[in-house]
Motif scaffolding. Structure first.
Motif, PDB file in Angstrom:
ATOM      1  N   GLN A 102       4.960  -1.148  13.902  1.00 32.10           N
ATOM      2  CA  GLN A 102       4.316  -2.011  12.920  1.00 32.10           C
ATOM      3  C   GLN A 102       4.805  -1.620  11.529  1.00 32.10           C
ATOM      4  O   GLN A 102       4.985  -0.443  11.227  1.00 32.10           O
ATOM      5  N   ARG A 103       5.037  -2.622  10.699  1.00 37.97           N
ATOM      6  CA  ARG A 103       5.476  -2.371   9.332  1.00 37.97           C
ATOM      7  C   ARG A 103       4.434  -2.904   8.351  1.00 37.97           C
ATOM      8  O   ARG A 103       4.011  -4.055   8.451  1.00 37.97           O
ATOM      9  N   PRO A 110      13.594  -1.633   8.548  1.00 38.55           N
ATOM     10  CA  PRO A 110      13.752  -2.682   9.550  1.00 38.55           C
ATOM     11  C   PRO A 110      12.676  -2.576  10.623  1.00 38.55           C
ATOM     12  O   PRO A 110      12.136  -1.494  10.877  1.00 38.55           O
ATOM     13  N   VAL A 111      12.349  -3.699  11.220  1.00 39.84           N
ATOM     14  CA  VAL A 111      11.413  -3.707  12.339  1.00 39.84           C
ATOM     15  C   VAL A 111      12.194  -3.344  13.592  1.00 39.84           C
ATOM     16  O   VAL A 111      13.133  -4.043  13.963  1.00 39.84           O
ATOM     17  N   VAL A 112      11.838  -2.236  14.217  1.00 46.32           N
ATOM     18  CA  VAL A 112      12.592  -1.749  15.367  1.00 46.32           C
ATOM     19  C   VAL A 112      11.657  -1.472  16.533  1.00 46.32           C
ATOM     20  O   VAL A 112      10.438  -1.339  16.372  1.00 46.32           O
ATOM     21  N   TYR A 257       6.526   6.204  12.802  1.00 47.37           N
ATOM     22  CA  TYR A 257       5.575   5.784  13.825  1.00 47.37           C
ATOM     23  C   TYR A 257       4.282   5.218  13.248  1.00 47.37           C
ATOM     24  O   TYR A 257       3.670   4.340  13.845  1.00 47.37           O
ATOM     25  N   TYR A 258       3.863   5.742  12.108  1.00 43.85           N
ATOM     26  CA  TYR A 258       2.566   5.362  11.559  1.00 43.85           C
ATOM     27  C   TYR A 258       2.764   4.520  10.297  1.00 43.85           C
ATOM     28  O   TYR A 258       3.362   4.993   9.326  1.00 43.85           O
ATOM     29  N   PRO A 259       2.280   3.280  10.293  1.00 47.80           N
ATOM     30  CA  PRO A 259       2.493   2.399   9.144  1.00 47.80           C
ATOM     31  C   PRO A 259       2.011   2.991   7.827  1.00 47.80           C
ATOM     32  O   PRO A 259       2.608   2.780   6.780  1.00 47.80           O
ATOM     33  N   PHE A 260       0.922   3.746   7.867  1.00 47.68           N
ATOM     34  CA  PHE A 260       0.364   4.305   6.640  1.00 47.68           C
ATOM     35  C   PHE A 260       1.197   5.459   6.093  1.00 47.68           C
ATOM     36  O   PHE A 260       0.946   5.935   4.974  1.00 47.68           O
ATOM     37  N   LEU A 261       2.170   5.952   6.875  1.00 47.50           N
ATOM     38  CA  LEU A 261       3.069   7.004   6.386  1.00 47.50           C
ATOM     39  C   LEU A 261       4.422   6.450   5.965  1.00 47.50           C
ATOM     40  O   LEU A 261       5.317   7.224   5.633  1.00 47.50           O
ATOM     41  N   ASP A 262       4.570   5.144   5.969  1.00 45.31           N
ATOM     42  CA  ASP A 262       5.831   4.530   5.542  1.00 45.31           C
ATOM     43  C   ASP A 262       6.072   4.874   4.071  1.00 45.31           C
ATOM     44  O   ASP A 262       5.329   4.424   3.192  1.00 45.31           O
ATOM     45  N   PRO A 263       7.113   5.657   3.757  1.00 48.51           N
ATOM     46  CA  PRO A 263       7.311   6.109   2.373  1.00 48.51           C
ATOM     47  C   PRO A 263       8.068   5.114   1.505  1.00 48.51           C
ATOM     48  O   PRO A 263       8.330   5.397   0.330  1.00 48.51           O
TER      49      PRO A 263
END
Length: 329
Positions: A102-103, A110-112, A257-263
Motif C-alpha cells: 500500500q502506498r 512505485p507500487v510493487v 512494508y509499512y505505509p506510515f514509514l514511507d520516507p
C-alpha cells in the motif's frame, strides 16, 4: 515502465520494470535531519542517565512471586519453543508470502508486489520484534533454570534480559495495535485481498497476537520490572528499524512494508507520523511501568486482559466480507 508507474515483481519480490528501473526516491531531507537529531538525542540521554543496571539480579530475571522457578522455566520454555518454531516455519516456507504494498498519498515510490521468502521474512518489524521476544524467552528459560538450580549467570546476560523484555513488551503492543487499527483497515479500504489473506493467516495471527498474550503472561508471572528511565533503549530499537527500512527501500528499489514509514511522503505528513510513533511506543512502555508497579494482582490481570483484547480483537472493518467474496469468486 508502464504508464501507471507500476512494476511487475521479480521472483524475490524486487520490482523489475521491462527496461530500466528509475532511481528510487530518497527520504526527505527534513525527515533525515529529524532522524539524525533524534538518534543523537536518544544516545545522549542514555549516556547521561542513571539506568541503574546494577540492580539486575538472577532473582529478578529468573524468579517469580507466584510460581516456582522450575514452573516459570517450563512456561517460558514453552513460549520460547513457540517463538522459535514459528520463526523457523516462516523462514523455511518455500512458498513465502506475496502481496501488493500500500502506498500513502504523496508517496514517490512505485507500487510493487513483494514476495517474501527465506531470510527476507526477517525484514519486517513484526518478525524482528518476534525474534527479539523469542530470544528473550530462550534466555529467560535458562535464567529460571539457573535460579532453580542455584547456578549463576553473567551480569551482562541479566542486564540484557531485563532490557530485552522491556523493549519486547512495548514492541508487542505497538505491533498488535498497528495491525488491528492501521494495517487491516487500510487493506480493507484498498480491497487488497492478498494482504488481508496474509494478515489473517495463522502465522501472522500468531506473530501479531500471541506476542502480546505471551508478554501479558510474563508480566504476571515474572519479576522483570519496567523502568521509564529505560525508554530510550526501546526507542532506539524502533529507530533502528526506521533506518533499516530506509536501507531496504534503497536496496530493493522502493520496498517499504509499512505505509506510515514511507520516507518519501511530504515532511508535513511524515514528521508528525514519526513523532506519533515514538509517543505511542513511550506510552505503551509507560503502561508496562504502571502495571509492574501494581501490587494488586486482580487489577494487573484485568488490565492485561483488557489490553490484549482491545489491541487484538477487530471486527476487521469489512475484511471478512472481502475474503468471503474472494473465496467464492
Amino acid at each position: 515502465r508502464r504508464a501507471d508507474n507500476k512494476f511487475s515483481p521479480t521472483p524475490d519480490g524486487d520490482p523489475a520494470p521491462a527496461q530500466a528501473m528509475p532511481q528510487t526516491a530518497l527520504p526527505s531531507s527534513p525527515l533525515v535531519a529529524f532522524y539524525i537529531a533524534f538518534v543523537a538525542g536518544t544516545l545522549h540521554l542514555l549516556r547521561t542517565s542513571d539506568l541503574r543496571l546494577e540492580e539486575a539480579t538472577l532473582a529478578m530475571v529468573g524468579g517469580s512471586e507466584l510460581v516456582s522457578p522450575t514452573a516459570l522455566a517450563v512456561v517460558r520454555g514453552c513460549f520460547a519453543a513457540l517463538g522459535l518454531c514459528t520463526l523457523r516455519s516462516s523462514i523455511a516456507d518455500k512458498e513465502g508470502v506475496r502481496y501488493q504494498l500500500q502506498r500513502p498519498a504523496g508517496s514517490q515510490l512505485p507500487v510493487v508486489q513483494v514476495h517474501l521468502t527465506g531470510l527476507k521474512r526477517l525484514t519486517t518489524f513484526t518478525v524482528q520484534s518476534w525474534t527479539l521476544l523469542s530470544l528473550y524467552f530462550t534466555g529467560a528459560t535458562v535464567a529460571s533454570a539457573a535460579f532453580a538450580c542455584g547456578a549463576a549467570l553473567p551480569q551482562l546476560v541479566q542486564v540484557g534480559l531485563w532490557l530485552s523484555f522491556e523493549t519486547a513488551w512495548a514492541s508487542a503492543l505497538m505491533t498488535s495495535s498497528v495491525t488491528t487499527y492501521v494495517l487491516i483497515p487500510g487493506a480493507a479500504r484498498a480491497k487488497n485481498v492478498p494482504q488481508l489473506r496474509l494478515l489473517f493467516s495463522w502465522r501472522l495471527q500468531v506473530l501479531h497476537n500471541a506476542n502480546l498474550a505471551m508478554c501479558a503472561v510474563e508480566m504476571v508471572l515474572g519479576r522483570v520490572p519496567l523502568r521509564m528511565v529505560h525508554v530510550p533503549v526501546g526507542v532506539l530499537w524502533g529507530l533502528h528499524y526506521v533506518g533499516f527500512a530506509w536501507a531496504w527501500m534503497l536496496r530493493t528499489g522502493g520496498v517499504v512494508y509499512y505505509p506510515f514509514l514511507d520516507p518519501t511522503v511530504p515532511p508535513s505528513t511524515s514528521l508528525p507520523i514519526h513523532v506519533a510513533l515514538v509517543a505511542a511506543f513511550a506510552a505503551f512502555f509507560a503502561f508496562g511501568v504502571l502495571l509492574g508497579g501494581s501490587d494488586d494482582l486482580a487489577v494487573k490481570v484485568s488490565a492485561l486482559v483488557a489490553a490484549v483484547l482491545g489491541l487484538t480483537y477487530t471486527r476487521a472493518h469489512g475484511a471478512p466480507t472481502l475474503l468471503r467474496e474472494a473465496a467464492t469468486a
